[in-house]
Design a protein around this motif. Structure first.
Motif, PDB file in Angstrom:
ATOM      1  N   PRO A  89     110.031 -45.546 -54.684  1.00 45.54           N
ATOM      2  CA  PRO A  89     109.871 -47.096 -54.090  1.00 45.54           C
ATOM      3  C   PRO A  89     109.258 -46.547 -53.071  1.00 45.54           C
ATOM      4  N   ASN A  90     108.283 -47.717 -52.140  1.00 44.32           N
ATOM      5  CA  ASN A  90     107.805 -47.734 -51.056  1.00 44.32           C
ATOM      6  C   ASN A  90     106.494 -46.578 -50.719  1.00 44.32           C
ATOM      7  N   VAL A  91     106.238 -46.364 -51.836  1.00 45.38           N
ATOM      8  CA  VAL A  91     105.698 -44.988 -51.858  1.00 45.38           C
ATOM      9  C   VAL A  91     104.236 -44.926 -51.790  1.00 45.38           C
ATOM     10  N   LEU A  92     102.577 -45.276 -51.844  1.00 48.56           N
ATOM     11  CA  LEU A  92     102.015 -45.763 -53.316  1.00 48.56           C
ATOM     12  C   LEU A  92     100.846 -44.318 -52.517  1.00 48.56           C
ATOM     13  N   VAL A  93     100.183 -43.840 -53.455  1.00 53.12           N
ATOM     14  CA  VAL A  93      99.226 -42.686 -53.173  1.00 53.12           C
ATOM     15  C   VAL A  93      98.456 -42.441 -53.853  1.00 53.12           C
ATOM     16  N   SER A  94      96.723 -42.605 -53.022  1.00 49.34           N
ATOM     17  CA  SER A  94      95.481 -42.553 -54.090  1.00 49.34           C
ATOM     18  C   SER A  94      95.393 -41.474 -53.349  1.00 49.34           C
ATOM     19  N   VAL A  95      94.209 -40.790 -54.729  1.00 45.75           N
ATOM     20  CA  VAL A  95      93.603 -38.956 -55.349  1.00 45.75           C
ATOM     21  C   VAL A  95      92.114 -38.955 -55.347  1.00 45.75           C
ATOM     22  N   ARG A  96      91.429 -38.670 -55.380  1.00 43.32           N
ATOM     23  CA  ARG A  96      90.030 -38.134 -55.188  1.00 43.32           C
ATOM     24  C   ARG A  96      90.020 -36.753 -55.783  1.00 43.32           C
ATOM     25  N   VAL A  97      89.411 -36.696 -56.948  1.00 46.34           N
ATOM     26  CA  VAL A  97      88.945 -35.068 -56.850  1.00 46.34           C
ATOM     27  C   VAL A  97      87.425 -34.739 -56.175  1.00 46.34           C
ATOM     28  N   THR A  98      87.660 -33.526 -55.074  1.00 42.30           N
ATOM     29  CA  THR A  98      86.576 -33.223 -54.200  1.00 42.30           C
ATOM     30  C   THR A  98      85.628 -32.365 -54.979  1.00 42.30           C
ATOM     31  N   ASP A  99      86.285 -30.939 -55.325  1.00 43.88           N
ATOM     32  CA  ASP A  99      85.661 -29.635 -56.051  1.00 43.88           C
ATOM     33  C   ASP A  99      86.871 -29.534 -58.027  1.00 43.88           C
ATOM     34  N   SER A 150      91.420 -42.424 -57.650  1.00 42.10           N
ATOM     35  CA  SER A 150      92.138 -43.688 -58.387  1.00 42.10           C
ATOM     36  C   SER A 150      92.998 -44.546 -58.167  1.00 42.10           C
ATOM     37  N   ALA A 151      93.042 -45.672 -59.191  1.00 44.18           N
ATOM     38  CA  ALA A 151      94.069 -46.689 -58.758  1.00 44.18           C
ATOM     39  C   ALA A 151      95.148 -45.562 -57.943  1.00 44.18           C
ATOM     40  N   ALA A 152      96.085 -47.116 -56.874  1.00 35.31           N
ATOM     41  CA  ALA A 152      97.528 -46.522 -56.830  1.00 35.31           C
ATOM     42  C   ALA A 152      98.061 -46.513 -57.252  1.00 35.31           C
ATOM     43  N   ILE A 153      98.717 -45.305 -56.999  1.00 33.01           N
ATOM     44  CA  ILE A 153     100.225 -44.953 -57.848  1.00 33.01           C
ATOM     45  C   ILE A 153     101.120 -44.317 -57.656  1.00 33.01           C
ATOM     46  N   VAL A 156      90.943 -48.541 -52.138  1.00 31.82           N
ATOM     47  CA  VAL A 156      90.468 -48.218 -52.720  1.00 31.82           C
ATOM     48  C   VAL A 156      89.818 -47.756 -54.054  1.00 31.82           C
ATOM     49  N   TYR A 157      89.885 -49.207 -54.732  1.00 34.07           N
ATOM     50  CA  TYR A 157      89.188 -49.515 -55.393  1.00 34.07           C
ATOM     51  C   TYR A 157      87.065 -49.623 -55.402  1.00 34.07           C
ATOM     52  N   GLU A 158      87.450 -50.790 -54.689  1.00 38.63           N
ATOM     53  CA  GLU A 158      86.151 -50.986 -53.172  1.00 38.63           C
ATOM     54  C   GLU A 158      84.892 -50.054 -53.404  1.00 38.63           C
ATOM     55  N   GLN A 159      85.324 -48.933 -52.200  1.00 38.87           N
ATOM     56  CA  GLN A 159      85.102 -47.638 -51.517  1.00 38.87           C
ATOM     57  C   GLN A 159      85.496 -47.066 -52.569  1.00 38.87           C
ATOM     58  N   ALA A 160      85.085 -46.410 -53.841  1.00 41.12           N
ATOM     59  CA  ALA A 160      85.525 -45.909 -54.439  1.00 41.12           C
ATOM     60  C   ALA A 160      85.076 -44.195 -54.160  1.00 41.12           C
ATOM     61  N   ASP A 161      84.177 -44.330 -53.403  1.00 41.11           N
ATOM     62  CA  ASP A 161      83.866 -42.688 -53.707  1.00 41.11           C
ATOM     63  C   ASP A 161      84.539 -42.239 -51.538  1.00 41.11           C
ATOM     64  N   SER A 162      84.972 -43.027 -51.307  1.00 42.99           N
ATOM     65  CA  SER A 162      85.993 -42.843 -49.644  1.00 42.99           C
ATOM     66  C   SER A 162      87.337 -43.491 -49.610  1.00 42.99           C
ATOM     67  N   PHE A 163      87.628 -42.533 -48.858  1.00 40.52           N
ATOM     68  CA  PHE A 163      88.603 -43.504 -48.114  1.00 40.52           C
ATOM     69  C   PHE A 163      88.657 -43.929 -46.594  1.00 40.52           C
ATOM     70  N   LYS A 164      87.271 -43.422 -45.834  1.00 39.94           N
ATOM     71  CA  LYS A 164      87.347 -44.594 -44.661  1.00 39.94           C
ATOM     72  C   LYS A 164      87.365 -45.570 -44.651  1.00 39.94           C
ATOM     73  N   ASP A 165      87.690 -46.600 -45.647  1.00 38.96           N
ATOM     74  CA  ASP A 165      88.018 -48.164 -44.851  1.00 38.96           C
ATOM     75  C   ASP A 165      89.030 -48.225 -45.311  1.00 38.96           C
ATOM     76  N   VAL A 166      90.188 -47.537 -46.776  1.00 34.27           N
ATOM     77  CA  VAL A 166      90.989 -47.772 -46.573  1.00 34.27           C
ATOM     78  C   VAL A 166      92.166 -47.006 -45.095  1.00 34.27           C
ATOM     79  N   SER A 167      91.364 -45.885 -45.040  1.00 36.83           N
ATOM     80  CA  SER A 167      92.303 -45.025 -43.791  1.00 36.83           C
ATOM     81  C   SER A 167      91.896 -45.225 -42.486  1.00 36.83           C
ATOM     82  N   LYS A 168      90.893 -46.443 -41.719  1.00 37.48           N
ATOM     83  CA  LYS A 168      90.652 -46.858 -41.307  1.00 37.48           C
ATOM     84  C   LYS A 168      91.471 -48.504 -41.022  1.00 37.48           C
TER      85      LYS A 168
END
Length: 477
Positions: free
Chosen positions: A314-324, A307-310, A251-263
């Motif tokens: 316990p055992n729940v990580l989230v990353s968010v990105r503002v789109t609008d 965002s960085a992983a939040i 989520v840090y390295e491809q900061a403008d998309s969740f495509k890689d981490v999703s796949k």
């Protein structure tokens, strides 16, 4: 090391109760913070409070409020001068207690301190203290047992000072009898309402007044800033254990998309509706205070990057990105003009009812009759049995001179108008049970103890001068 737990469990429970306030208010994280800044925002005697300490305290207070409110808090609240000042006041009071404790030589001893640490759930496994978990948690926060125990000893010592003052408060049997007599005393009361509704037709609010109110109170008609976000959630415990670092990196390295981490991790990219800075519209993990704080971080609003992983649980990580993003706005005048007119009309009617009620009360107090009042049937009222009266009304009724009856008093009743109270008779209340007497005595003793603590803080400010730096000197540049 912790063999006193079983022998003196009740005593340890009392000690835990004593530190409930500092842990609940600041959160356990406050015991892992050491300020190194030399920027001074306040001084208590010769002890400094630094800008970094204030910043840490403000963040922790904000996190606590968000957690208590379920995240539905306008982020602007935490940027206000009033919020900053309230937190600084708390820091000053804590420091006053610390300085006075040092002057008196008060120190929490090692045995009590260790017993207390053993009872903190964060350091336990299967309900028992774990030295390994204790050290691991401290290391994760960049601390060691020595520094943590030093901070905890400080806060426990401060609480010892407060409880030492409170413990000196005693209520005599005579005082308790007088208190109970006042609490149980019954007064026969009739009520006459001067209703604001009766004045609505006599009020006229001009369009100019409506427009002026709108222009003079823009904050009342603001719409909060709001966003839409994309987000991914990693919540499978087995996957989290293996891939948490990979998740964070992607989520840090491809900061403008969740495509890689999703796949790579087979995650669904979710999209939200509009979410306000007050938390309105936030659902699920997005309502978590940490996530909301991250979303509305100015840098994230501007850059619209992942965002960085939040860790929200316990055992729940989230990353968010503002789109609008939509900034703070102002509702159109035409959409709120009717609402404003209704408000101003009611306000003027309440003012008329209050003025009329106060004039009638003045007449009644000098013995004149007022013909157009509609008194209710009389009812017995006491502090223990208010019988439908508000707490403030009971206090007013209880304060009138019982030597000359009937006696009158009155009070403003918010949007309803004005209430007049006629006290027709006074009599002693029924005898109370021993249990009820004990409850009243305990409640009054707590009240007096709180007053004694307030007096202590006033005295400490005289003994240890407090100097607050000017705002311009303490703001971050």
């Amino acid at each position: 090391m912790f063999d006193l737990v079983n022998k003196h469990r009740k005593f340890v429970q009392i000690l835990l109760a004593l530190i409930t306030l500092p842990f609940a208010f600041w959160g356990i994280d406050s015991y892992f913070k050491d300020a190194a800044s030399t920027d001074e925002v306040a001084r208590v005697g010769s002890s400094k409070i630094t800008l970094q300490q204030l910043d840490v305290a403000m963040r922790e207070r904000a996190d606590q409020i968000r957690s208590r409110q379920g995240g539905s808090v306008d982020a602007k609240l935490f940027e206000s001068p009033e919020f900053r000042q309230s937190v600084l006041n708390e820091l000053v009071e804590q420091r006053l207690l610390l300085v006075e404790s040092e002057r008196l030589g008060l120190v929490a001893n090692d045995v009590i301190l260790r017993e207390l640490i053993a009872q903190i759930p964060a350091f336990q496994e299967n309900g028992k203290f774990s030295p390994t978990k204790y050290e691991q948690m401290l290391r994760a926060q960049g601390m060691n047992p020595t520094s943590f125990e030093q901070n905890l000893r400080r806060d426990l010592t401060q609480q010892m000072l407060i409880n030492g003052v409170a413990a000196t408060t005693q209520i005599s049997r005579t005082q308790l009898d007088q208190i109970i007599q006042a609490e149980a005393q019954e007064r026969d009361v009739a009520v006459a309402m001067i209703a604001a509704d009766d004045y609505l037709k006599s009020v006229s609010v001009s369009d100019e007044a409506v427009r002026q109110f709108y222009e003079s109170n823009p904050k009342q008609f603001q719409t909060p800033e709001r966003v839409k976000v994309a987000y991914v959630v990693l919540s499978d415990p087995k996957v989290v254990a293996k891939e948490s670092e990979n998740f964070s990196n992607m989520v840090y390295e491809q900061a403008d998309s969740f495509k890689d981490v999703s796949k790579a991790l087979n995650l669904k990219v979710e999209e939200s509706g509009w979410i306000g800075s007050n938390g309105q519209g936030a659902q699920g993990v997005l309502a978590n205070p940490k996530v909301l704080q991250t979303i509305f971080n100015p840098a994230n609003l501007k850059d619209k990057r992942n965002s960085a992983a939040i860790e929200v649980a316990p055992n729940v990580l989230v990353s968010v990105r503002v789109t609008d993003y939509q900034p703070v706005g102002l509702r159109a005048f035409d959409s709120v003009s009717a609402e404003i007119k209704t408000f101003l009309t009611r306000k003027a009617a309440v003012e008329k009812a209050t003025a009329d009620g106060e004039a009638k009360l003045a007449e009644l107090k000098v013995g004149n009759s007022v013909a157009d009042l509609k008194w209710s049937a009389s009812k017995s009222v006491s502090r223990l049995q208010p019988n439908g009266l508000t707490r403030d009304a009971v206090q007013l009724v209880g304060a009138v001179d019982a030597n000359k009856l009937p006696a009158y008093t009155g009070s403003q009743m918010g949007a309803e108008g004005y209430a007049l109270y006629k006290v027709n008779s006074v009599k002693a209340g029924a005898a109370l049970s021993d249990e009820k007497r004990a409850q009243i005595g305990a409640a009054y003793q707590r009240f007096v103890q709180q007053a004694d603590v307030v007096s202590l803080m006033v005295a400490l400010r005289d003994r240890h001068p407090v100097k607050i730096a000017k705002r311009s000197d303490t703001e971050k540049q």
